[in-house]
Design a protein around this motif. Sequence first.
Motif, PDB file in Angstrom:
ATOM      1  N   VAL A 101       0.382  -1.208   0.189  1.00  0.00           N
ATOM      2  CA  VAL A 101      -0.488   0.125   0.024  1.00  0.00           C
ATOM      3  C   VAL A 101       0.950   1.460  -0.700  1.00  0.00           C
ATOM      4  CG1 VAL A 101      -1.389   1.076   1.099  1.00  0.00           C
ATOM      5  CG2 VAL A 101      -1.803  -1.204   0.961  1.00  0.00           C
TER       6      VAL A 101
ATOM      7  N   LEU B 238       5.025  -1.592   8.702  1.00  0.00           N
ATOM      8  CA  LEU B 238       5.083   0.027   8.173  1.00  0.00           C
ATOM      9  C   LEU B 238       5.580   0.069   8.497  1.00  0.00           C
ATOM     10  CD1 LEU B 238       2.112   1.546   9.008  1.00  0.00           C
ATOM     11  CD2 LEU B 238       3.131   1.420  11.455  1.00  0.00           C
TER      12      LEU B 238
ATOM     13  N   GLN C 277       1.772   5.470  -0.510  1.00  0.00           N
ATOM     14  CA  GLN C 277       1.604   6.867   0.206  1.00  0.00           C
ATOM     15  C   GLN C 277       0.640   7.383   0.223  1.00  0.00           C
ATOM     16  OE1 GLN C 277       5.118   9.054   0.585  1.00  0.00           O
ATOM     17  NE2 GLN C 277       4.139  10.807   1.628  1.00  0.00           N
TER      18      GLN C 277
ATOM     19  N   ALA D  27       2.817  -1.553   4.394  1.00  0.00           N
ATOM     20  CA  ALA D  27       2.394   0.168   4.076  1.00  0.00           C
ATOM     21  C   ALA D  27       3.285   0.904   4.140  1.00  0.00           C
ATOM     22  CB  ALA D  27       1.254   0.051   5.000  1.00  0.00           C
ATOM     23  N   ASP D  28       3.804   1.208   3.172  1.00  0.00           N
ATOM     24  CA  ASP D  28       4.682   2.568   2.790  1.00  0.00           C
ATOM     25  C   ASP D  28       3.651   4.191   3.471  1.00  0.00           C
ATOM     26  OD1 ASP D  28       6.935   4.459   2.250  1.00  0.00           O
ATOM     27  OD2 ASP D  28       6.848   3.661   0.662  1.00  0.00           O
TER      28      ASP D  28
ATOM     29  N   PRO E 137       1.691   5.178   4.650  1.00  0.00           N
ATOM     30  CA  PRO E 137       0.020   4.845   4.406  1.00  0.00           C
ATOM     31  C   PRO E 137      -0.690   6.208   5.110  1.00  0.00           C
ATOM     32  CG  PRO E 137       0.509   3.298   6.316  1.00  0.00           C
ATOM     33  CD  PRO E 137       2.317   4.165   5.970  1.00  0.00           C
TER      34      PRO E 137
ATOM     35  N   LEU F 152      -6.143  -1.036   9.551  1.00  0.00           N
ATOM     36  CA  LEU F 152      -5.182  -2.590   9.594  1.00  0.00           C
ATOM     37  C   LEU F 152      -5.090  -3.096  10.998  1.00  0.00           C
ATOM     38  CD1 LEU F 152      -2.094   0.022   8.743  1.00  0.00           C
ATOM     39  CD2 LEU F 152      -3.500  -1.575   7.219  1.00  0.00           C
TER      40      LEU F 152
ATOM     41  N   ILE G 181       1.911  -6.956   8.313  1.00  0.00           N
ATOM     42  CA  ILE G 181       1.889  -5.919   8.004  1.00  0.00           C
ATOM     43  C   ILE G 181       3.607  -5.198   8.657  1.00  0.00           C
ATOM     44  CG2 ILE G 181       1.428  -3.552   8.237  1.00  0.00           C
ATOM     45  CD1 ILE G 181      -1.258  -4.528   9.475  1.00  0.00           C
TER      46      ILE G 181
ATOM     47  N   GLN H 180      -7.611   5.166   0.142  1.00  0.00           N
ATOM     48  CA  GLN H 180      -6.494   4.449   1.180  1.00  0.00           C
ATOM     49  C   GLN H 180      -7.190   3.594   1.491  1.00  0.00           C
ATOM     50  OE1 GLN H 180      -3.358   4.048   1.046  1.00  0.00           O
ATOM     51  NE2 GLN H 180      -2.600   5.529   1.915  1.00  0.00           N
TER      52      GLN H 180
ATOM     53  N   LEU I  72       1.418  -7.570   4.453  1.00  0.00           N
ATOM     54  CA  LEU I  72       1.303  -6.348   3.868  1.00  0.00           C
ATOM     55  C   LEU I  72       2.116  -5.372   4.265  1.00  0.00           C
ATOM     56  CD1 LEU I  72      -1.568  -4.893   2.336  1.00  0.00           C
ATOM     57  CD2 LEU I  72      -1.751  -3.986   4.170  1.00  0.00           C
TER      58      LEU I  72
ATOM     59  N   ILE J 169      -5.729  -0.614  -0.138  1.00  0.00           N
ATOM     60  CA  ILE J 169      -5.754  -1.547   1.338  1.00  0.00           C
ATOM     61  C   ILE J 169      -6.248  -3.412   0.426  1.00  0.00           C
ATOM     62  CG2 ILE J 169      -6.147  -2.521   3.394  1.00  0.00           C
ATOM     63  CD1 ILE J 169      -5.792   0.613   4.423  1.00  0.00           C
TER      64      ILE J 169
END
Length: 552
Positions: A94, A210, A96, A178-179, A181, A197, A208, A161, A176, A165
């Motif tokens: 996911v 993150l 930014q 998540a950059d 997010p 999340l 995740i 967003q 997952l 996801i």
Amino acid sequence: MSDVLSVEHLTVTFDVEGETVRAVDDASFRVGRGEVVAVVGESGSGKSMTAMTAMGIAPDGARATGSIRIGDLEVLGADERTLREVRGRRVSMVFQDPSAALNPVFTVGFQLAEAVRRAEAGLDRATVRARSVELLRSVEVPEPERRLGQYPHELSGGQCQRVMIAMALASDPDLLIADEPTTALDVTVQAEVLDVLRALRGRTGTAILLITHDMGVVADLADRVVVMRRGRVVESGDAVAVLTTPTAEYTRELLAAVPRLGASVPGADTGAGLEARLTPAPVLDVRHLVVEYGGALRGRFRAVDDVSFTVGRGEIVGLVGESGSGKTTIGRAAVGLAPVTAGSVVVEGTDVATAGRSERRAMRRRVGVVFQNPLRSLNPRYTVGQTVAEPLRQILRLPAAEVTERTERLLADVGLDGGFAERYPHELSGGQRQRVAIARAVALDPALLVADEPTSALDVSVQARVLDVFRELQERLGFACLFITHDLAVVDTLCDRVVVLHDGRVAEQGTRDAILRSPEDAYTRRLVQAAPVPDPVEQAARRAERLASLAS
């Protein structure tokens, strides 16, 4: 607990002008099944490069050594066919900015259907649609059936967003990534996305990774933390331990730079002290402002509805609210870039709506603007010196020698003296580019400065330095400032008074202390409760309080 992701002695290098640069330097960490691991650090620390290498999407020219294993599969050195099996199936990402990641010409349903078909071939149309609705419902998108027919621009940032996801979850991935997010999201929307999340992890066991610079987000969601600096891991461990009793000096510096809601001294420079600093006539006077868009064919949309407030000389007024609340529209109206349907916007005695062309031109010379993204607002073909000098040369028409002298002084004021004048925007960091934007904005000695989310995309330490520069300039030059932001901790650090907007109207306004410490309006209380803090224990208590208030 088995590892979903295992990174061992990862090094990623590039050749830059004949020299080898290490973007990641001997980094090692792991992510267990059902675990949330946050990788934090400033821009250039290597956190995003590590994630891209794990996905097999590192930039051209990158050379990686060490080991990255997804479950029992080695990613480094794998062929493209193997990587395609990993991406979107075992690992999803996911990004930014969902507005940039989603295709604007296709509906949400079309893009979700693509993700579903890629995860499982041979499904009929009805099954694909049912799965798409199920995915949207799993990330708590309201009215999922209707959303399938909408385009990304018809959804809010938080909804976009959530769609991203949902697409990432189409293949039921083990991991997952998540950059950043939640970087561009308002505090309430950010809290909702983090809730999604957290619920996802609890329901499916998805691990995740993150990637973020927001320590409040780390405190809210992460089980463990990996701190990176200049490509190396300087500290890792349990989130509570790292955030409350860090061992690395760099981690302590990062945490010290985080603006904290409630950290300012109550009553400092507000009330009578503030009034003593202000001149009788406000620099910006907004009275019963109404801004509408649209026309007879598509109907009228009221973005700003009967808003009134003032900003005095030497005062910083924070304009806060969620996306769509009207705060940016008001900022644009203050500089003559948004239509004034009714009411008035007066800058130093000039009514922006009724002023003639020459009056408006003269007014704009007394107004500076700092935008959210300096990379877009700075001309990439101009050097830093040319960028700052342009208003001095084109508007004030100063002699060349005086232009050079004032440009050097302005750059020194924002901490960019030395050889920075000869550099181009792409050669600067995000914080340095924002300092250039501030120098340009104050070049004409403005009476009013409009700053629209000037620090939201910056790392915490860079943000702290930019805010220090901003505060020092404002105290010395005495300009009035309209500071538009969704970060209440920044407001608490910087602003004298606060105006809270909700659906285009003023929910409440007052001194910083009154609004942030004892808000009267329910919406303001919800904003304050949603603001994250970099303390896992306190954040858990705040989250429980917020959820309890929503349930009641």
